[in-house]
Design a protein around this motif. Structure first.
Motif, mmCIF file in Angstrom:
data_model
loop_
_atom_site.group_PDB
_atom_site.id
_atom_site.type_symbol
_atom_site.label_atom_id
_atom_site.label_comp_id
_atom_site.label_asym_id
_atom_site.label_seq_id
_atom_site.Cartn_x
_atom_site.Cartn_y
_atom_site.Cartn_z
ATOM 1 N N ASP A 201 0.848 -1.140 0.095
ATOM 2 C CA ASP A 201 -0.066 0.100 -0.108
ATOM 3 C C ASP A 201 0.788 1.191 -0.268
ATOM 4 O O ASP A 201 2.116 1.214 -0.127
ATOM 5 C CB ASP A 201 -0.945 0.020 1.096
ATOM 6 C CG ASP A 201 -0.450 0.117 2.437
ATOM 7 O OD1 ASP A 201 0.951 0.258 2.578
ATOM 8 O OD2 ASP A 201 -0.751 -0.317 3.535
ATOM 9 N N HIS B 261 -0.005 -5.735 1.647
ATOM 10 C CA HIS B 261 -1.335 -5.958 1.516
ATOM 11 C C HIS B 261 -1.551 -7.208 1.171
ATOM 12 O O HIS B 261 -2.633 -7.695 1.697
ATOM 13 C CB HIS B 261 -1.912 -4.704 0.579
ATOM 14 C CG HIS B 261 -3.435 -4.851 0.215
ATOM 15 N ND1 HIS B 261 -4.151 -5.387 -0.637
ATOM 16 C CD2 HIS B 261 -4.163 -4.237 1.041
ATOM 17 C CE1 HIS B 261 -5.343 -5.368 -0.392
ATOM 18 N NE2 HIS B 261 -5.422 -4.475 0.616
ATOM 19 N N THR B 262 -1.026 -7.859 0.214
ATOM 20 C CA THR B 262 -1.543 -8.847 -0.456
ATOM 21 C C THR B 262 -0.002 -9.729 -0.867
ATOM 22 O O THR B 262 0.848 -9.151 -1.547
ATOM 23 C CB THR B 262 -2.385 -8.786 -1.871
ATOM 24 O OG1 THR B 262 -3.673 -8.264 -1.300
ATOM 25 C CG2 THR B 262 -2.864 -10.231 -2.266
ATOM 26 N N GLU C 105 0.712 -9.787 6.712
ATOM 27 C CA GLU C 105 0.117 -8.901 6.042
ATOM 28 C C GLU C 105 0.003 -7.599 7.132
ATOM 29 O O GLU C 105 -0.507 -7.849 8.480
ATOM 30 C CB GLU C 105 -1.194 -9.496 5.573
ATOM 31 C CG GLU C 105 -0.861 -10.369 4.435
ATOM 32 C CD GLU C 105 -2.159 -10.905 3.928
ATOM 33 O OE1 GLU C 105 -3.222 -10.594 4.487
ATOM 34 O OE2 GLU C 105 -2.034 -11.710 3.011
#
Length: 723
Positions: A383, A389-390, A407
């Motif tokens: 981010d 984030h992923t 995460e």
């Protein structure tokens, strides 16, 4: 059904109240039906009590069960009941007090005296008229006594006395003669025997009497002595009837009736109070319980729409927008219900639209996740604060780190949490810091638990409009580089084998010929030098030939002759050669066999697999030269649908820097080693669709494991070659 019972009870209560009112106004009806009406009203009051009790019990059950709208019904019921009970109780108390005082005022002393005085006045007036008639009668009697009865002129007497009827009777009541001012009257009004007896005894009789159908009369009877008969014992009676004036008679009758009624009421004063109190109490109870029953009905009618709206609101709060309430009126409740229905329709349409959009987003997200999950490349999404984030599964597989636990953390925090990611994180930060816009690419060596990987990283910044951040895509190109390196080494080996092998044979033959030709011509010392020199040349040529053969073996890709093989038998066959060789040596390692008797068959090239076993045994023996108690352990076992062959020794193991590159050509720790043994093992294993692993098992053990696919049922019926 409940509403019908309540409405019917209220109508019946109104009818009973009407009957009570009629009974109170009609004395005859009251006297005949009052007891029955009281019993009916008491019975109906008990019925209303039971009905109200049932309604209260049902409301209590609803409150206890938490039925929606029951509290609102109770509130309306209390309000409506108070609106009925308080005024009714107030009116009842005032009415009772007013009734008591009113009844007491009816029997006031002044009223009693006034009625008595009125009655006395009427009596005095009538008595005065009666006295006047009596005087007139007495004045006429002497005249009548001197006349013959046959010659009596009663009409003259009527004119004289102003009476309406004159009659002469004997002592037995027989009519001697009579006269009436009304010529239509054919018979006189004869007094009864008691009156005649009293008149004979007293000689006179006067009274005020009511004659049926004619009004109020003054009756005066006087005894007449008759001398003409000559018999003194004969008695004759003169009766005069004088009509009382109609106005006086009516007034007297009214006064008499009122006085009589007043006397009767005076005697029944307490009973009258009790009657009206009972009547008012019954009226109050009927009104009270009927009002409560009606209050139940009105409360339910008022609370039902609000209860439905409240229940529908709760359903909407829980996500059910399909509720629609029936609009039953055009008042504010109807407008509110219609507005609520419009709101739920709009909410349902909005939710449907949102659900469709969400489904599209979820579908796109699922599609993207499916793509990311099936990508062989690792993907990291960061981010705007460079927090993770992923991460897809390939990223976890390549880095050998459970990234899902990281995460939400910044990549610096990820490096602190997982120190093995420090170099990886630094490379990412370096890439993003060096390129403020656009893409970047970098290559790095990554180490994780003794494994070395070469990673190719590519990064790009995401647009600020979409939230910013960045995406890092990386691949493990270790196998690719190894394949490229192996191909390059294979090409080098092929050319070296071709270029070096050709002159080796002439060199060896020339050295042997020089030794053979000049050894006898030289003195002993020079001959020894010549022999050592030529033997050195010949040995080095042989070594070079062995190296060239190894190059050729590594470079060539021979045709595989796949057959069904029992790996246990192949291992025992190769080990038998080493056991024979070990008998001629002073020190040889102990070989322990741990073979699985239920080991499945494999499809393989027996010659190539013998070379694999031979290379591994040779490496193990070379590693155990300086070991005091050398032990080699050979093990086979089934691992799921694969056959695993492992060989371990208790030597010093591989140094970490060598272990990482153990399968690369010319990487060796032996002085005379070619560095092609393990690369050849890996190449042959991969040709059989297998894998090879190296492990250092502390404190002193190295294990090389080869995993090959077991033969399937189809493999048991076919035998073929694979090139």
């Amino acid at each position: 059904m409940k509403h019908i019972i309540i409405i019917g009870a209220c109508l019946l209560s109104a009818a009973l109240l009407l009957l009570l009112t009629i009974a109170g106004a009609d004395t005859d009806f009251f006297g005949r039906k009052y007891r029955l009406l009281i019993q009916l009203n008491i019975g109906f009051v008990l019925f209303l009590v039971a009905l109200v009790g049932y309604l209260l019990w049902s409301l209590r059950c609803k409150l206890k069960a938490g039925v929606f709208g029951s509290r609102l019904t109770l509130r309306f019921l209390l309000i409506l009941s108070l609106m009925t009970i308080v005024p009714g109780a107030l009116i009842y108390s005032v009415s009772i007090q007013f009734l008591g005082k009113s009844i007491d005022s009816w029997f006031d002393v002044k009223v009693d005296k006034a009625l008595e005085s009125s009655l006395n006045i009427g009596r005095a007036l009538l008595n005065k008229q009666l006295d006047d008639l009596n005087k007139k009668t007495r004045a006429a009697v002497p005249t009548l006594s001197r006349q013959s009865l046959a010659l009596l002129d009663l009409k003259q007497l009527l004119e004289l006395t102003q009476a309406q009827e004159a009659t002469v009777l004997d002592e037995h009541g027989e009519i001697i003669t009579f006269s009436n001012t009304d010529e239509n009257v054919r018979s006189p009004n004869i007094p009864d025997a008691g009156v005649l007896s009293l008149a004979r005894t007293q000689g006179t009789y006067g009274a005020i009497e009511s004659v049926t159908g004619k009004g109020l009369y003054l009756r005066m009877i006087e005894r007449i002595p008759v001398d003409a008969s000559g018999i003194k014992e004969d008695i004759y009676l003169l009766q005069l009837l004088q009509l009382v004036p109609k106005e006086v008679a009516e007034d007297a009758e009214i006064v008499q009736t009122v006085y009589r009624d007043y006397e009767e009421l005076s005697l029944s004063r307490q009973g009258l109070k009790g009657f009206y109190e009972v009547t008012l109490t019954l009226v109050l109870l009927l009104s009270f319980f009927s009002s409560i029953a009606v209050a139940f009905l009105i409360s339910e009618q008022l609370s039902a729409p609000l209860g439905m709206l409240a229940e529908s609101t709760r359903a909407v709060a829980q996500g059910d927008f399909s509720r629609r309430n029936l609009v039953k009126s055009n008042d504010e409740l109807g407008v509110l219900t219609e507005s609520f229905n419009l709101m739920t329709r709009q909410l349902e349409e909005a939710r449907t639209t949102a659900q469709l959009n969400q489904n599209e987003v979820e579908s796109a997200k699922t599609h993207l996740e499916s793509i990311l999950a099936n990508l062989s490349s690792g993907v990291l999404v960061l981010d705007e604060r460079f927090c993770m984030h992923t991460a897809n599964l390939s990223a976890e597989y390549i880095l050998q780190v459970p990234l899902i636990d990281l995460e939400g953390l910044t990549i610096e925090e990820c490096a602190i949490r997982k120190p093995s990611l420090l170099a990886f994180v630094n490379k990412i930060l370096e890439g993003f810091n060096s390129e403020e816009t656009g893409d970047w690419q970098s290559q790095m060596d990554h180490f994780e638990e003794g494994l070395s990987q070469v990673l190719l990283l590519r990064g790009t910044r995401l647009p600020v409009a979409s939230g910013g951040g960045g995406v890092v895509v990386f691949d493990d190109i270790t196998n690719l580089l190894q394949a490229q390196r192996a191909a390059a080494w294979g090409e080098v080996a092929r050319r070296l084998a071709h270029e070096i092998k050709n002159p080796l044979t002439p060199i060896q033959l020339s050295a042997e010929r020089i030794q053979q030709k000049f050894a006898e011509k030289l003195n002993l010392e020079d001959a020894k030098i010549l022999r050592r020199s030529t033997e050195t040349i010949i040995n080095q040529v042989r070594t070079m030939k062995a190296m060239v053969n190894a190059f050729s073996e590594y470079a060539r890709a021979p045709e595989l002759k796949l057959r069904l093989l029992n790996l246990n038998e192949l291992i025992q066959e190769v080990l038998s050669l080493y056991e024979m060789k070990s008998e001629n040596e002073k020190s040889h390692p102990l070989i322990r066999l741990l073979l699985d008797p239920n080991l499945g068959l494999i499809r393989g090239d027996s010659a190539r697999l013998r070379q694999v076993i031979h290379n591994l045994l040779q490496n193990a023996q070379d590693a155990l030269i300086e070991t005091t108690e050398p032990i080699i352990t050979v093990r086979t076992e089934m691992v799921k649908n694969h056959v695993q062959f492992s060989l371990s020794d208790n030597g010093n193991g591989f140094p970490d820097h060598v272990k990482i590159r153990a399968f690369e050509p010319y990487v060796t720790t032996k002085i005379k080693g070619t560095g092609l043994g393990l690369p050849i093992v890996k190449k042959i294993t991969e040709e059989h669709n297998g894998t090879v692993q190296i492990e250092n098992i502390h404190p002193r053990e190295t294990r090389v494991s080869i995993i090959l696919p077991a033969a399937t049922e189809n493999d048991l019926t076919f035998d073929y070659k694979i090139t």
